[in-house]
Write a protein that holds these residues in place. Structure first.
Motif, short mmCIF file in Angstrom:
data_model
loop_
_atom_site.label_atom_id
_atom_site.label_comp_id
_atom_site.label_asym_id
_atom_site.label_seq_id
_atom_site.Cartn_x
_atom_site.Cartn_y
_atom_site.Cartn_z
N ARG A 155 0.88 -1.17 -0.17
CA ARG A 155 -0.31 -0.56 0.07
C ARG A 155 0.85 1.45 -0.18
NH1 ARG A 155 -3.67 1.04 5.66
NH2 ARG A 155 -4.33 3.51 4.52
N ALA A 156 2.18 1.02 0.63
CA ALA A 156 2.84 2.55 1.00
C ALA A 156 3.48 2.45 -0.63
CB ALA A 156 3.51 2.62 1.61
N LEU B 122 7.33 8.55 -1.81
CA LEU B 122 8.21 7.42 -3.26
C LEU B 122 6.92 8.30 -4.71
CD1 LEU B 122 9.35 5.15 -3.82
CD2 LEU B 122 7.45 4.07 -3.31
N ARG B 123 6.11 8.65 -4.43
CA ARG B 123 5.50 9.20 -6.03
C ARG B 123 6.57 9.97 -6.47
NH1 ARG B 123 -0.77 10.19 -4.93
NH2 ARG B 123 -0.91 10.82 -6.65
N LEU C 263 2.06 6.03 4.74
CA LEU C 263 1.04 5.01 3.98
C LEU C 263 0.23 6.36 2.97
CD1 LEU C 263 -0.47 2.40 6.57
CD2 LEU C 263 1.40 1.95 4.31
N GLY C 264 0.92 7.86 3.48
CA GLY C 264 0.28 8.30 3.11
C GLY C 264 -1.17 9.05 3.06
N ALA D 274 -6.04 7.90 12.98
CA ALA D 274 -5.29 6.48 12.00
C ALA D 274 -4.87 5.51 13.11
CB ALA D 274 -3.65 7.13 11.67
N ILE D 275 -5.75 4.39 12.93
CA ILE D 275 -6.66 2.76 13.92
C ILE D 275 -5.89 2.07 13.02
CG2 ILE D 275 -7.68 1.48 15.24
CD1 ILE D 275 -9.80 4.31 15.73
N PHE D 276 -4.62 0.95 13.68
CA PHE D 276 -4.47 -0.16 13.34
C PHE D 276 -4.74 -1.02 14.21
CE2 PHE D 276 -2.31 3.52 11.46
CZ PHE D 276 -1.02 2.93 9.84
N GLU D 277 -5.10 -2.51 13.81
CA GLU D 277 -5.23 -3.85 14.73
C GLU D 277 -4.12 -4.20 14.70
OE1 GLU D 277 -7.88 -3.90 16.58
OE2 GLU D 277 -9.19 -1.98 16.08
#
Length: 299
Positions: free
Chosen positions: A67-68, A75-76, A250-251, A257-260
């Motif tokens: 995804r990143a 990177l773009r 991750l852009g 922002a929540i990550f499980e």
């Protein structure tokens, strides 16, 4: 007399050839200023793939890195710089090919003719023109080829910069991802300790009410409980910072922002075979980019 003229022409041709050879660009290899060791102190036997993170067998990490690679802003921007370098290379090489210029023209005019007695009238005139011109620049001193070679080396250096950025990005994401795992493990441990400390405080408070414990014991246990709660807040704040940093990579906007994640860390794969230090230097894209930049400047 003709022999003298012929001899003079040969001298001129030889002189021009020597001058062209003297102006030609020579690229010399540079010896490394530091002697590299023969081997690393620690090495393994595992493979060293390009997509190294897949060796951790973590599908969630794989999805985050992919995804990143699609959405990371840095990177773009690096991809855009590579496209720009490729365009510069095409422009530099275009001067080595003949150029054709086609000119098309059309002109339409009206002219007033006649006299006042006979009356006036207009005469229409149409003219069409077309021209084709061809030109070619002889690269006598190698200037155009040197510019093209420099542009090609610069493009390759930009490509290596892109690879170095991708490696750095994947390493940062993996580090932050497992920092989240570690933080979650700390939160779980602190939650269990806080629960035990709270129940212990209830027991000590009950003993104090029955006269079997002192007020000092109660205050100390309360202080320990508040210390556990304060530590949990500190760890939660650190988790928020890690999540925000991961979202930026991750852009995504950092807010919300929540990550499980879980508290379990992956099983580490075998240590890869590092080889000799010179081999690893050749694998590093930032080192290759610096070498290509030097070659481009030489051109």
């Amino acid at each position: 007399m003709s022999q003298v003229v012929s001899y003079s022409c040969r001298l001129v041709v030889v002189g021009l050839w020597l001058l062209m050879v003297g102006c030609a660009t020579r690229v010399a290899d540079v010896a490394p200023p530091v002697a590299l060791p023969e081997a690393f102190s620690v090495s393994g036997e595992g493979n060293l793939p390009e997509r190294w993170w897949r060796e951790l067998n973590d599908p969630e990490l794989d999805a985050l890195i992919e995804r990143a690679f699609d959405a990371n802003l840095s990177l773009r921007a690096a991809w855009a710089r590579l496209e720009q370098a490729e365009a510069v290379l095409r422009r530099s090489g275009a001067a080595l090919e003949p150029s054709l210029n086609l000119d098309l023209g059309f002109r339409r005019t009206w002219q007033r003719v006649g006299t006042e007695d006979d009356g006036f009238s207009s005469v229409e005139t149409r003219r069409r023109s077309a021209g084709l011109a061809a030109s070619y620049e002889i690269d006598l001193w190698g200037r155009i080829r040197s510019e093209r070679n420099a542009a090609a080396l610069g493009m390759l250096a930009t490509r290596e910069d892109l690879r170095a950025l991708a490696i750095t990005l994947s390493a940062q994401i993996a580090s932050l991802w497992y920092d989240l795992h570690e933080t979650q493990g700390q939160l779980d441990l602190l939650a269990a300790q806080t629960d035990i400390t709270s129940r212990t405080l209830q027991v000590i408070t009950g003993r104090f009410e029955r006269g079997r414990a002192s007020a000092t014991d109660v205050l100390q246990q309360r202080q320990l409980l508040e210390s556990r709660r304060g530590e949990m807040q500190r760890v939660r704040s650190r988790r928020d910072v890690i999540e925000h940093a991961l979202a930026v990579l991750l852009g995504d906007p950092p807010s919300g922002a929540i990550f499980e994640t879980g508290a379990k860390l992956p099983e580490l794969p075998p240590l890869p075979a590092t080889g000799v230090p010179a081999y690893q230097l050749n694998r590093r894209p930032d080192v290759r980019a610096a070498y290509l930049d030097v070659q481009a400047a030489d051109q």
